[in-house]
Write a protein that holds these residues in place. Sequence first.
Motif, mmCIF file in Angstrom:
data_model
loop_
_atom_site.group_PDB
_atom_site.id
_atom_site.type_symbol
_atom_site.label_atom_id
_atom_site.label_comp_id
_atom_site.label_asym_id
_atom_site.label_seq_id
_atom_site.Cartn_x
_atom_site.Cartn_y
_atom_site.Cartn_z
ATOM 1 N N GLY A 1 0.855 -1.176 0.000
ATOM 2 C CA GLY A 1 0.000 0.000 0.000
ATOM 3 C C GLY A 1 0.888 1.221 0.000
ATOM 4 N N LEU A 2 0.320 2.368 0.340
ATOM 5 C CA LEU A 2 1.107 3.597 0.375
ATOM 6 C C LEU A 2 0.468 4.559 1.362
ATOM 7 C CD1 LEU A 2 3.530 4.943 -1.321
ATOM 8 C CD2 LEU A 2 1.695 6.277 -2.319
ATOM 9 N N GLY B 1 -0.416 -0.482 -11.146
ATOM 10 C CA GLY B 1 -1.470 -0.813 -10.191
ATOM 11 C C GLY B 1 -2.137 -2.132 -10.531
ATOM 12 N N PHE B 2 -2.711 -2.766 -9.512
ATOM 13 C CA PHE B 2 -3.443 -4.024 -9.722
ATOM 14 C C PHE B 2 -4.599 -4.096 -8.747
ATOM 15 C CE2 PHE B 2 -0.251 -4.855 -6.542
ATOM 16 C CZ PHE B 2 -0.904 -5.631 -5.600
ATOM 17 N N GLU C 1 -5.015 -12.141 -9.860
ATOM 18 C CA GLU C 1 -4.698 -12.487 -11.254
ATOM 19 C C GLU C 1 -3.947 -11.352 -11.932
ATOM 20 O OE1 GLU C 1 -8.616 -13.092 -11.405
ATOM 21 O OE2 GLU C 1 -8.411 -15.144 -10.697
ATOM 22 N N GLN C 2 -4.356 -10.113 -11.680
ATOM 23 C CA GLN C 2 -3.639 -8.973 -12.245
ATOM 24 C C GLN C 2 -2.218 -8.886 -11.683
ATOM 25 O OE1 GLN C 2 -6.197 -5.647 -11.373
ATOM 26 N NE2 GLN C 2 -7.389 -5.915 -13.258
ATOM 27 N N LEU C 3 -2.067 -9.176 -10.399
ATOM 28 C CA LEU C 3 -0.732 -9.177 -9.808
ATOM 29 C C LEU C 3 0.139 -10.233 -10.476
ATOM 30 C CD1 LEU C 3 1.413 -8.320 -7.766
ATOM 31 C CD2 LEU C 3 0.306 -9.843 -6.094
ATOM 32 N N ARG C 4 -0.400 -11.446 -10.644
ATOM 33 C CA ARG C 4 0.369 -12.502 -11.314
ATOM 34 C C ARG C 4 0.754 -12.079 -12.726
ATOM 35 N NH1 ARG C 4 -2.693 -15.812 -8.050
ATOM 36 N NH2 ARG C 4 -4.460 -16.001 -9.445
ATOM 37 N N VAL D 1 7.437 -0.990 -9.820
ATOM 38 C CA VAL D 1 6.920 -0.992 -8.461
ATOM 39 C C VAL D 1 5.424 -1.275 -8.577
ATOM 40 C CG1 VAL D 1 6.586 0.325 -6.336
ATOM 41 C CG2 VAL D 1 8.670 0.660 -7.702
ATOM 42 N N LEU D 2 5.000 -2.373 -8.004
ATOM 43 C CA LEU D 2 3.606 -2.799 -8.074
ATOM 44 C C LEU D 2 2.876 -2.320 -6.828
ATOM 45 C CD1 LEU D 2 4.301 -6.453 -9.275
ATOM 46 C CD2 LEU D 2 4.114 -4.351 -10.632
#
Length: 188
Positions: free
Chosen positions: A16-17, A67-68, A72-75, A44-45
């Motif tokens: 997160g941020l 961003g994700f 599934e988007q992260l993968r 940087v994800l």
Amino acid sequence: MVPAGRALELAYLLPGLPPGGGGGTHSVVQEARTLSALGVPATVLVPADAIDRAREVYPEAREILRGFDTEEQLRALLGEVDVAVATEAPSVRRLRDALSGRAETLVAYYVQDYEPLFGPAGGPRSDEALLSYRAIPASCRSPRPAGCAIVAAAHGVRVVKVEPSLDRSCSSPARRAISAIGRCASPG
């Protein structure tokens, strides 16, 4: 193993941020930007609920921020990266799960602080942090000698000290120090 002629590709995962960023996120973005400038593809994800804030805080890094929304988007964003880097305890489990079954990807943990001390002993945040150091089969990396010693002694994992980096866009000779500090301290 990276094929000849192809640059090693890295991805850092932020959980997160915080508003305005933070010391840890500043370091991660700086490292990724520096690697990219040197010709090493680095991204940087960031979870979707924090990507707009990341782009506001780090406008100079827009091209490396991704961003994700879903796992599934992260993968998919991890794609064919050679090195995936967890950056805080919550990102360790998420990264491990996203890379399940992908033994060819080296997973590292960029330990910046000893996170079990950030919450009450026995609390969920502290427990997650305690478990994070052995959750991925990779060596931890830390920019702080004390962090290396604590994690190695308390968790029996190999920790390698990462040499500090210097963001030359924020560092300048003393005669320009005031303007450099003002420019680097403000997020925009």
